[in-house]
Design a protein around this motif. Sequence first.
Motif, mmCIF file in Angstrom:
data_model
loop_
_atom_site.group_PDB
_atom_site.id
_atom_site.type_symbol
_atom_site.label_atom_id
_atom_site.label_comp_id
_atom_site.label_asym_id
_atom_site.label_seq_id
_atom_site.Cartn_x
_atom_site.Cartn_y
_atom_site.Cartn_z
ATOM 1 N N ALA A 136 7.054 6.691 -24.664
ATOM 2 C CA ALA A 136 8.114 5.680 -24.694
ATOM 3 C C ALA A 136 7.907 4.657 -23.591
ATOM 4 N N MET A 137 8.206 3.395 -23.911
ATOM 5 C CA MET A 137 8.168 2.322 -22.923
ATOM 6 C C MET A 137 9.586 1.836 -22.714
ATOM 7 N N ILE A 138 10.011 1.827 -21.433
ATOM 8 C CA ILE A 138 11.353 1.363 -21.087
ATOM 9 C C ILE A 138 11.207 0.033 -20.370
ATOM 10 N N PRO A 139 11.744 -1.052 -20.936
ATOM 11 C CA PRO A 139 11.671 -2.352 -20.246
ATOM 12 C C PRO A 139 12.396 -2.287 -18.907
ATOM 13 N N GLY A 140 11.788 -2.840 -17.880
ATOM 14 C CA GLY A 140 12.335 -2.775 -16.537
ATOM 15 C C GLY A 140 13.744 -3.316 -16.422
ATOM 16 N N HIS A 141 14.067 -4.365 -17.178
ATOM 17 C CA HIS A 141 15.398 -4.956 -17.059
ATOM 18 C C HIS A 141 16.490 -4.085 -17.687
ATOM 19 N N ASP A 168 4.412 -1.266 -14.372
ATOM 20 C CA ASP A 168 3.703 -2.532 -14.161
ATOM 21 C C ASP A 168 4.520 -3.437 -13.242
ATOM 22 N N ARG A 169 4.057 -4.668 -13.061
ATOM 23 C CA ARG A 169 4.723 -5.605 -12.152
ATOM 24 C C ARG A 169 6.164 -5.908 -12.550
ATOM 25 N N ASP A 170 6.462 -5.820 -13.834
ATOM 26 C CA ASP A 170 7.811 -6.123 -14.336
ATOM 27 C C ASP A 170 8.723 -4.903 -14.307
ATOM 28 N N CYS A 171 8.243 -3.811 -13.718
ATOM 29 C CA CYS A 171 8.995 -2.551 -13.616
ATOM 30 C C CYS A 171 9.220 -1.883 -14.964
ATOM 31 N N ASN A 172 8.428 -2.228 -15.977
ATOM 32 C CA ASN A 172 8.459 -1.484 -17.227
ATOM 33 C C ASN A 172 7.885 -0.102 -16.919
ATOM 34 N N VAL A 173 8.453 0.926 -17.536
ATOM 35 C CA VAL A 173 8.037 2.297 -17.260
ATOM 36 C C VAL A 173 7.560 2.944 -18.554
ATOM 37 N N SER A 194 0.827 -1.201 0.000
ATOM 38 C CA SER A 194 0.000 0.000 0.000
ATOM 39 C C SER A 194 0.865 1.257 0.000
ATOM 40 N N ARG A 195 1.943 1.263 0.806
ATOM 41 C CA ARG A 195 2.851 2.421 0.842
ATOM 42 C C ARG A 195 3.577 2.581 -0.490
ATOM 43 N N ALA A 196 3.991 1.474 -1.082
ATOM 44 C CA ALA A 196 4.680 1.526 -2.376
ATOM 45 C C ALA A 196 3.752 2.082 -3.446
ATOM 46 N N ARG A 197 2.506 1.649 -3.423
ATOM 47 C CA ARG A 197 1.525 2.143 -4.393
ATOM 48 C C ARG A 197 1.310 3.645 -4.217
ATOM 49 N N GLN A 198 1.204 4.105 -2.961
ATOM 50 C CA GLN A 198 1.023 5.534 -2.696
ATOM 51 C C GLN A 198 2.227 6.331 -3.197
ATOM 52 N N LYS A 199 3.436 5.792 -2.993
ATOM 53 C CA LYS A 199 4.641 6.474 -3.461
ATOM 54 C C LYS A 199 4.633 6.596 -4.981
ATOM 55 N N LEU A 200 4.305 5.490 -5.661
ATOM 56 C CA LEU A 200 4.241 5.530 -7.128
ATOM 57 C C LEU A 200 3.185 6.523 -7.603
ATOM 58 N N GLU A 201 2.033 6.530 -6.949
ATOM 59 C CA GLU A 201 0.972 7.461 -7.344
ATOM 60 C C GLU A 201 1.406 8.909 -7.145
ATOM 61 N N SER A 202 2.230 9.173 -6.120
ATOM 62 C CA SER A 202 2.709 10.538 -5.890
ATOM 63 C C SER A 202 3.686 10.987 -6.980
ATOM 64 N N LEU A 203 4.262 10.027 -7.701
ATOM 65 C CA LEU A 203 5.216 10.351 -8.770
ATOM 66 C C LEU A 203 4.560 10.534 -10.132
ATOM 67 N N LEU A 204 3.278 10.226 -10.239
ATOM 68 C CA LEU A 204 2.586 10.372 -11.522
ATOM 69 C C LEU A 204 2.705 11.798 -12.045
ATOM 70 N N ASN A 205 2.961 11.911 -13.332
ATOM 71 C CA ASN A 205 3.089 13.188 -14.034
ATOM 72 C C ASN A 205 4.255 14.048 -13.556
ATOM 73 N N LYS A 206 5.243 13.423 -12.905
ATOM 74 C CA LYS A 206 6.470 14.129 -12.533
ATOM 75 C C LYS A 206 7.530 13.825 -13.588
ATOM 76 N N ASN A 207 8.425 14.780 -13.799
ATOM 77 C CA ASN A 207 9.530 14.556 -14.729
ATOM 78 C C ASN A 207 10.517 13.564 -14.133
#
Length: 111
Positions: A84-89, A53-58, A21-34
């Motif tokens: 652009a999609m950046i593969p997590g690996h 996503d779950r595979d850390c693709n951004v 839940s904390r990780a999700r909140q942190k990710l949501e706080s980063l939405l639309n940030k450079n």
Amino acid sequence: MKSNVEEDQLCGRGELSSYSSRARQKLESLLNKNMRIRMTDGRTLVGLFLCTDRDCNVILGSAQEFLKSSDSFSQGEPRVLGLAMIPGHHVVSIEVESDSLVGTQGFGSSH
């Protein structure tokens, strides 16, 4: 009959769901940030964080690509990519634009 919360706590899943839940909140706080993402091949992408996503693709919006240059002082002209999609690996590091540097191109806190 036990509630799901009690069952999660008894089975040790309460901490995991709290962390999630904390990780999700942190990710949501980063939405639309450079963000500046450095990749394994030396390229750097800069753009707005749209999702992951779950595979850390951004997914970055309004992304620009900067090639690795042999001269550390010259960044060269960016290549405009748009979405652009950046593969997590391939992600080496992620930097989020510092909120304290409003109006500048400064990047801070590496994640």
